[in-house]
Design a protein around this motif. Structure first.
Motif, PDB file in Angstrom:
ATOM      1  N   ASP A 107     -56.881 -32.414 -23.653  1.00  0.00           N
ATOM      2  CA  ASP A 107     -56.184 -32.365 -22.371  1.00  0.00           C
ATOM      3  C   ASP A 107     -55.419 -33.661 -22.129  1.00  0.00           C
ATOM      4  O   ASP A 107     -54.956 -33.927 -21.040  1.00  0.00           O
ATOM      5  CB  ASP A 107     -57.170 -32.078 -21.228  1.00  0.00           C
TER       6      ASP A 107
ATOM      7  N   GLU B  82     -52.243 -24.123 -12.672  1.00  0.00           N
ATOM      8  CA  GLU B  82     -53.473 -24.891 -12.400  1.00  0.00           C
ATOM      9  C   GLU B  82     -54.719 -24.042 -12.595  1.00  0.00           C
ATOM     10  O   GLU B  82     -55.694 -24.460 -13.223  1.00  0.00           O
ATOM     11  CB  GLU B  82     -53.454 -25.445 -10.964  1.00  0.00           C
ATOM     12  N   SER B  83     -54.657 -22.821 -12.053  1.00  0.00           N
ATOM     13  CA  SER B  83     -55.851 -21.984 -12.172  1.00  0.00           C
ATOM     14  C   SER B  83     -56.065 -21.559 -13.624  1.00  0.00           C
ATOM     15  O   SER B  83     -57.197 -21.473 -14.086  1.00  0.00           O
ATOM     16  CB  SER B  83     -55.753 -20.770 -11.249  1.00  0.00           C
ATOM     17  N   ARG B  85     -55.305 -23.339 -16.212  1.00  0.00           N
ATOM     18  CA  ARG B  85     -55.844 -24.513 -16.908  1.00  0.00           C
ATOM     19  C   ARG B  85     -57.340 -24.677 -16.628  1.00  0.00           C
ATOM     20  O   ARG B  85     -58.141 -24.942 -17.535  1.00  0.00           O
ATOM     21  CB  ARG B  85     -55.102 -25.769 -16.462  1.00  0.00           C
ATOM     22  N   GLU B  86     -57.678 -24.500 -15.339  1.00  0.00           N
ATOM     23  CA  GLU B  86     -59.099 -24.633 -14.969  1.00  0.00           C
ATOM     24  C   GLU B  86     -59.951 -23.603 -15.692  1.00  0.00           C
ATOM     25  O   GLU B  86     -61.013 -23.916 -16.237  1.00  0.00           O
ATOM     26  CB  GLU B  86     -59.272 -24.473 -13.450  1.00  0.00           C
ATOM     27  N   GLU B  87     -59.441 -22.354 -15.687  1.00  0.00           N
ATOM     28  CA  GLU B  87     -60.189 -21.288 -16.338  1.00  0.00           C
ATOM     29  C   GLU B  87     -60.289 -21.569 -17.842  1.00  0.00           C
ATOM     30  O   GLU B  87     -61.326 -21.344 -18.460  1.00  0.00           O
ATOM     31  CB  GLU B  87     -59.517 -19.934 -16.086  1.00  0.00           C
ATOM     32  N   LYS B  89     -60.475 -24.399 -19.320  1.00  0.00           N
ATOM     33  CA  LYS B  89     -61.522 -25.399 -19.586  1.00  0.00           C
ATOM     34  C   LYS B  89     -62.885 -24.744 -19.688  1.00  0.00           C
ATOM     35  O   LYS B  89     -63.737 -25.174 -20.477  1.00  0.00           O
ATOM     36  CB  LYS B  89     -61.518 -26.468 -18.501  1.00  0.00           C
ATOM     37  N   ASN B  90     -63.100 -23.713 -18.850  1.00  0.00           N
ATOM     38  CA  ASN B  90     -64.390 -23.004 -18.913  1.00  0.00           C
ATOM     39  C   ASN B  90     -64.565 -22.278 -20.246  1.00  0.00           C
ATOM     40  O   ASN B  90     -65.686 -22.062 -20.699  1.00  0.00           O
ATOM     41  CB  ASN B  90     -64.478 -21.972 -17.789  1.00  0.00           C
ATOM     42  N   ASN B 308     -54.487 -17.718  -8.073  1.00  0.00           N
ATOM     43  CA  ASN B 308     -55.703 -18.018  -8.827  1.00  0.00           C
ATOM     44  C   ASN B 308     -56.033 -16.878  -9.773  1.00  0.00           C
ATOM     45  O   ASN B 308     -56.316 -17.094 -10.948  1.00  0.00           O
ATOM     46  CB  ASN B 308     -56.878 -18.169  -7.863  1.00  0.00           C
TER      47      ASN B 308
END
Lengths: 502, 355
Positions: A107, B82-83, B85-87, B89-90, B308
Motif C-alpha cells: 500500500d 475508498e471502500s 480499498r478498505e475491503e 485490505k480485509n 460503500n
C-alpha cells in the motif's frame, strides 16, 4: 542497607584508586557521550548525502530507457550494428537496474509504482526485442507493429518513471528539509549535552574528591587543637578506610594515649599524697591513743574525790599543812586532767607551777627554791596548757636533783619587743650542747622519759608551741657548761595573743 | 571551659554547613544528570524522525488490483474507491487507483493497457460500450487478468461481472420521483444523458421511467425529452448544460440528471439564472453540496447510491472470481431517493463518514 554500607566502608580503597575512579568515570562519561553524538551526527550526514539517491537511480533508469528507445529507433531506421550494440548495452544496464525495483504488492504508492514500472518495462523490452528481430528478418509489417506497440509502452514507462521521480523528488526534498533542520538542531543539542556533561563531571569530581579532602580538613583542624593543648577534643569519625582514615585512626589513638598517660600520672600523684596524709594521720592517732590510754589509767573523779575527802579529814583534825598539801595535789591533778588539751591563760599555767613546786617541796622537804618575777600585764595571754610544768619538771629532774647545795629555779615573764619571753632558769648541772640539740630536734623518745614524770616531754612542748603560734622559734635552751645551770626561754608573740583560743 | 563550648558549637555548625552543601551538590548532580538524560532522549527522538524517514511503514498484500474510472476529481468515485480499498485490505488485496500518481492524464483505454502490461491481478473498471474497450477487456482476459465493470457496463465483453444499479430499477426510481414532483401543470420533463454512455443502458433506463409514468402518473400530462450532453473535453459538459437555459425558450418543468457532475452543474445554473422554484431538479448521488441543496429546496430529490456497497461488492466479485473461477454476472445495488424529508439522516451519515 546499613550492613552493606558498613561492609563497603570496611573495604579499604586507597586515595589513588579513588582518584583513578573519579578520572575514569568522568572520562568514560565524556567519551561515551561524545561517541554517541558522533555516531548519530555521522549517521545524519550520511542520510543527507543519500537523500537524493533514489532520484539518481531513477534518472539512471530513465536514461537507459531513453537509450534503448533511441537505439531501437536508430536501428530500425538505419540497421547499423553500432546502434544494435548500443541497444544491447542499454538493455542489459536497464535490466540490471530493474532488478532493484520492488515487486511486491504494497500500500506504499512509490513501491507499487516500481512494481508497475518493472512489469511494463519487461513488456516493453519484449516488444522492442521483437521489433529488432523482425527488422533483422526484414519483416517490415511486423516490425512496424512491434515498434508502435513498444513506443506506446515506452511512453507509459517513461511517464511512470518521470512521475515516480517527481514524487520521490518532492518526498526527498521534504526529507532533506527535515534532515537539515535535524542536523542543525543536533549541533545545538550536542553542544548543550557536552556542556551539561562537563558541568555534571565537575559536580561529580567535587562530590567524589570531597570524600578525600573533607577528612583531611577535619584531621588538620583537630591536629591544630591538639597542638594548642586541647586534648579533650572529640574522637574523629573515620568514614573512609583510605590512607587518611589510617592517619585519622592513628591520630585518635595518639590523643587517647596522651589523655590516658596524663590521667595515669595524675592518679599516681594523688595516690602518693593520700599515702602521706594517711601516715600522718596514723601518727597522730597513735599519739591520741597513747594519751587516752594514760588518762584511762586513773579515774580522775575518784582521785579528786578521794583527795578532797583527805583534805576535809585533815581540816577536821586541824592539820593545816596536810590540808594545804592535799588541796594542792588535788588542784594539780584536776588541772592536769582538765586542761590537758586546749589553751589556758598564762596565769593558770603559773598557778599550776606553784602547785607543783609546793608538792615537790613537801616531798623533798623544801629543797627547791622557786623565785618568780612576773609582769602581771602579760599573764592574760593564751598559751597551750601544760607547757611550763614539764619545763620545771625537767629543770628539777635534770638540773638541780643531781647537784649539791641549794637548788634555785627562777621564772621570769617579761616583754621583749613584740614578744613575751618566759624564762625558766636553774642553777643545776647544766646541759651539754649535744643534749640541747637533741631536745630541740625532738629526738628524745617518750619511752625514755622517767616514770616519775608527768609524761610530757620538752619535745612535745616545743611541737605544741610551734603548732599553736605558727612559728618555729618558740624556745631557746641555753647552758653555759657543766654546773653552770640551764635556761629555757619560751617566746610567745604578743600580737593577737588574746585571739589564740583553740 | 567557655572556649571549649564555643568550639563545639562552632564545630557543629561547620558540620551542619558541610552536610548541607553536600546535599546541595548531590541534588545539583542529580538535576544535571536528569537534564542530560532528557536532552539525550530528546535528541534520540529527533533521530527517531530521521529513522522514520528511512523505514516507511507499509504492509504488503497478496494481490494487486487496479481501479480505473474516468474522473478522479469526483466525490462519488472517491468514496467508491475508498471502500474498495478498505475491503481489499480485509481480503489481503491492495486496490490501486490506477494512474492517479502519473504526471499525464491517460485515457481509460491507455490505463487499461498499462494495467494489462503491469500484470496486475485484477481490474475494476468504469467501462463504456466502445469497441476498443471490449478489445482491451478481451486482451486482459487472455492474459489471465479478470475485469469487473462498475456502474457502467461493457456489454458483450469478457468482463467477469458487472456491479451496477440496474438501469430499469434506476428508471423506476426516477419515474416515481417525477410523479411525486409533478403536478397537473407540469408538462415538460427533460432527461440529461451523457452522450458517451452506452445506449442500451439508457434505453432500459428510459423505458423504466416511461413505464412508471404511464402506470403511476397516467393522471399527468407529461412529455419526456432527452438531452444529450457531450463531454468532448474538459468543461464542455458544463457549457452544454448552461446552453439549455440560455437557448431554449421553453424551459422544462423537471430536469433529470443521471450523474453527479451534471447535477452540480444544473444546480449552479438554476441559481445563476434565478430559476429556483420554477424548474424542479432531480439529481443523482449524495455529495454534501447536493444534500445541502435539497435542504434548501433548490434540488427536489436525488438518487442515493450506496458507494460503500459498490466498492465492497466490486472487490468481493473480483476476489470471488480469482478464488473460485466464477462469479455472478450481474450484481445489483440498492437505490433509494433522498428528499427534503429524509435528507437530515443522509447529512448525518455523511458527517460521520467525514469524521
Amino acid at each position: 542497607m546499613q550492613k552493606l554500607r558498613s561492609k563497603f566502608h570496611k573495604f579499604r580503597v586507597s586515595i589513588k584508586s579513588k582518584l583513578m575512579l573519579v578520572f575514569l568515570m568522568t572520562t568514560i562519561i565524556i567519551f561515551g557521550v561524545n561517541i554517541y553524538m558522533y555516531f548519530n551526527m555521522n549517521y545524519m550526514i550520511g542520510r543527507i548525502d543519500n537523500v537524493y539517491l533514489s532520484n539518481t537511480k531513477l534518472n539512471d533508469l530513465q536514461n537507459s530507457l531513453t537509450g534503448i528507445q533511441t537505439m531501437m529507433t536508430e536501428y530500425l531506421s538505419t540497421k547499423s550494428t553500432d546502434s544494435a550494440e548500443s541497444y544491447y548495452e542499454y538493455e542489459s544496464t536497464y535490466r540490471k537496474l530493474l532488478k532493484d525495483l520492488n515487486l511486491t504488492s504494497t500500500d506504499y504508492e512509490s513501491l507499487l509504482m516500481e512494481k508497475n514500472i518493472y512489469h511494463i518495462s519487461i513488456d516493453y523490452l519484449d516488444f522492442a526485442e521483437k521489433a529488432i528481430q523482425a527488422k533483422r528478418g526484414r519483416n517490415v509489417e511486423k516490425y512496424k507493429l512491434f515498434y508502435d506497440e513498444a513506443s506506446k509502452l515506452y511512453n507509459y514507462v517513461d511517464t511512470y518513471i518521470y512521475s515516480l521521480n517527481n514524487q520521490q523528488f518532492q518526498n526527498n526534498s521534504s526529507n532533506y528539509e527535515i534532515l537539515f533542520a535535524s542536523l542543525k538542531n543536533s549541533e545545538a543539542i550536542t553542544m548543550l549535552v557536552l556542556l551539561m556533561v562537563a558541568l555534571l563531571n565537575i559536580v561529580l569530581i567535587l562530590i567524589l574528591t570531597r570524600g578525600i579532602t573533607e577528612p583531611l580538613k577535619r584531621l588538620s583542624t583537630a591536629a591544630n587543637q591538639v597542638a594548642l593543648g586541647r586534648l579533650s577534643i572529640e574522637q574523629l569519625e573515620v568514614k573512609n578506610h583510605d590512607e587518611v582514615g589510617v592517619v585519622t585512626n592513628a591520630f585518635n589513638q595518639m590523643v587517647y594515649s596522651l589523655n590516658d598517660y596524663i590521667t595515669q600520672i595524675r592518679n599516681s600523684m594523688e595516690l602518693e599524697r593520700e599515702m602521706k596524709e594517711r601516715e600522718l594521720l596514723m601518727e597522730s592517732h597513735l599519739k591520741d591513743a597513747q594519751l587516752k590510754y594514760l588518762q584511762a589509767q586513773i579515774n580522775p573523779h575518784f582521785l579528786f574525790n578521794t583527795l578532797n575527802a583527805g583534805a576535809q579529814l585533815a581540816m577536821l583534825e586541824g592539820a593545816e599543812k596536810t590540808y594545804a598539801y592535799v588541796q594542792n595535789v588535788a588542784d594539780f591533778f584536776r588541772y592536769n586532767v582538765k586542761k590537758n588539751s586546749g589553751s589556758v591563760t598564762l596565769a593558770q599555767e603559773i598557778e599550776l607551777v606553784d602547785n607543783y613546786i609546793y608538792i615537790l617541796n613537801v616531798r623533798f622537804s623544801g629543797d627547791i627554791h622557786f623565785e618568780k618575777q612576773i609582769d602581771h600585764n602579760l599573764t592574760n595571754i593564751q598559751v597551750p596548757s601544760m607547757i611550763l610544768q614539764p619545763i620545771i619538771e625537767n629543770a628539777i629532774h635534770y638540773g638541780i636533783r643531781g647537784m649539791e647545795g641549794k637548788g634555785i629555779i627562777r621564772m621570769e615573764v617579761i616583754q621583749e619587743d613584740d614578744q613575751v619571753c618566759i624564762s625558766i632558769r636553774d642553777n643545776g648541772v647544766g646541759m651539754s650542747q649535744d643534749k640541747i640539740a637533741e631536745i630541740m630536734k625532738g629526738e628524745i623518745k617518750e619511752s625514755s622519759v622517767n616514770n616519775d614524770s608527768n609524761g610530757i616531754g620538752i619535745g612535745n612542748v616545743i611541737s605544741r608551741l610551734r603548732l599553736f603560734f605558727h612559728q618555729d622559734n618558740v624556745m631557746e635552751i641555753t647552758s653555759l657548761g657543766e654546773n653552770m645551770g640551764t635556761e629555757v626561754a619560751i617566746f610567745i608573740p604578743l600580737e593577737g595573743k588574746e585571739k589564740h583560743h583553740v | 571551659m567557655n572556649d571549649k563550648k564555643n568550639n563545639v558549637t562552632k564545630k557543629a555548625k561547620k558540620g551542619k554547613g558541610s552536610k548541607r552543601s553536600q546535599i546541595f551538590m548531590l541534588a545539583l548532580g542529580l538535576v544535571l544528570m536528569v537534564l542530560t538524560i532528557s536532552i539525550i532522549i530528546y535528541f534520540n527522538r529527533q533521530f527517531g524522525v530521521v529513522h522514520l524517514l528511512d523505514t516507511q511503514k507499509y504492509s504488503t498484500f497478496e494481490k494487486h488490483y487496479v481501479f480505473i474510472a474516468e474522473d478522479y476529481q469526483n466525490d462519488f468515485w472517491d468514496q467508491v474507491y475508498e471502500s474498495a480499498r478498505e475491503e481489499g485490505k480485509n481480503l489481503n488485496v491492495y486496490v490501486e487507483r490506477f494512474g492517479e500518481n502519473l504526471a499525464v492524464d491517460f485515457s481509460k483505454e491507455d490505463l487499461l493497457n498499462m494495467a494489462i502490461s503491469a500484470k496486475v491481478d485484477g481490474i475494476l473498471l468504469e467501462a463504456d460500450q466502445s469497441e476498443e474497450m471490449k478489445e482491451l477487456i478481451k486482451t486482459a482476459t487472455e492474459q489471465g487478468i479478470p475485469v469487473v465493470t462498475v456502474m457502467t457496463d461493457c456489454y458483450g465483453s469478457d468482463r467477469k461481472s458487472f456491479i451496477g444499479l440496474g438501469s430499469y430499477n434506476l428508471g423506476r426510481e426516477y419515474g416515481r420521483q417525477i410523479v411525486r414532483s409533478a403536478n397537473t401543470e407540469t408538462e415538460k420533463v427533460m432527461i440529461m444523458i451523457d452522450a458517451d454512455t452506452d445506449t442500451s443502458n439508457q434505453t432500459i433506463l428510459f423505458s423504466g421511467i416511461s413505464e412508471t409514468l404511464s402506470n403511476e402518473g397516467n393522471h399527468l400530462n407529461l412529455s419526456l425529452e432527452t438531452k444529450l450532453i457531450r463531454d468532448n473535453g474538459n468543461f464542455s459538459a458544463e457549457e452544454a448544460i448552461r446552453d439549455i437555459f440560455m437557448v431554449t425558450e421553453e424551459l422544462p418543468d423537471i430536469i433529470i440528471c443521471l450523474d453527479e457532475n451534471h447535477t452540480m452543474s444544473t444546480y449552479q445554473a438554476l441559481i445563476d439564472y434565478n430559476l429556483v422554484g420554477k424548474v424542479s431538479l432531480i439529481g443523482y448521488y449524495t455529495s454534501e453540496p447536493i444534500l445541502n441543496a435539497i435542504d434548501k429546496n433548490i434540488i427536489d430529490a436525488t438518487i442515493a447510491v450506496d458507494t460503500n456497497q459498490i466498492g465492497i461488492s466490486a472487490v468481493q466479485a473480483l476476489d470471488e472470481y480469482s478464488r473460485t473461477g466464477h462469479v455472478n454476472d450481474f450484481v445489483t445495488l440498492d437505490v433509494s431517493t433522498v428528499t427534503k424529508k429524509n435528507v437530515e439522516r443522509y447529512r448525518q451519515a455523511y458527517a460521520e463518514a467525514q469524521e
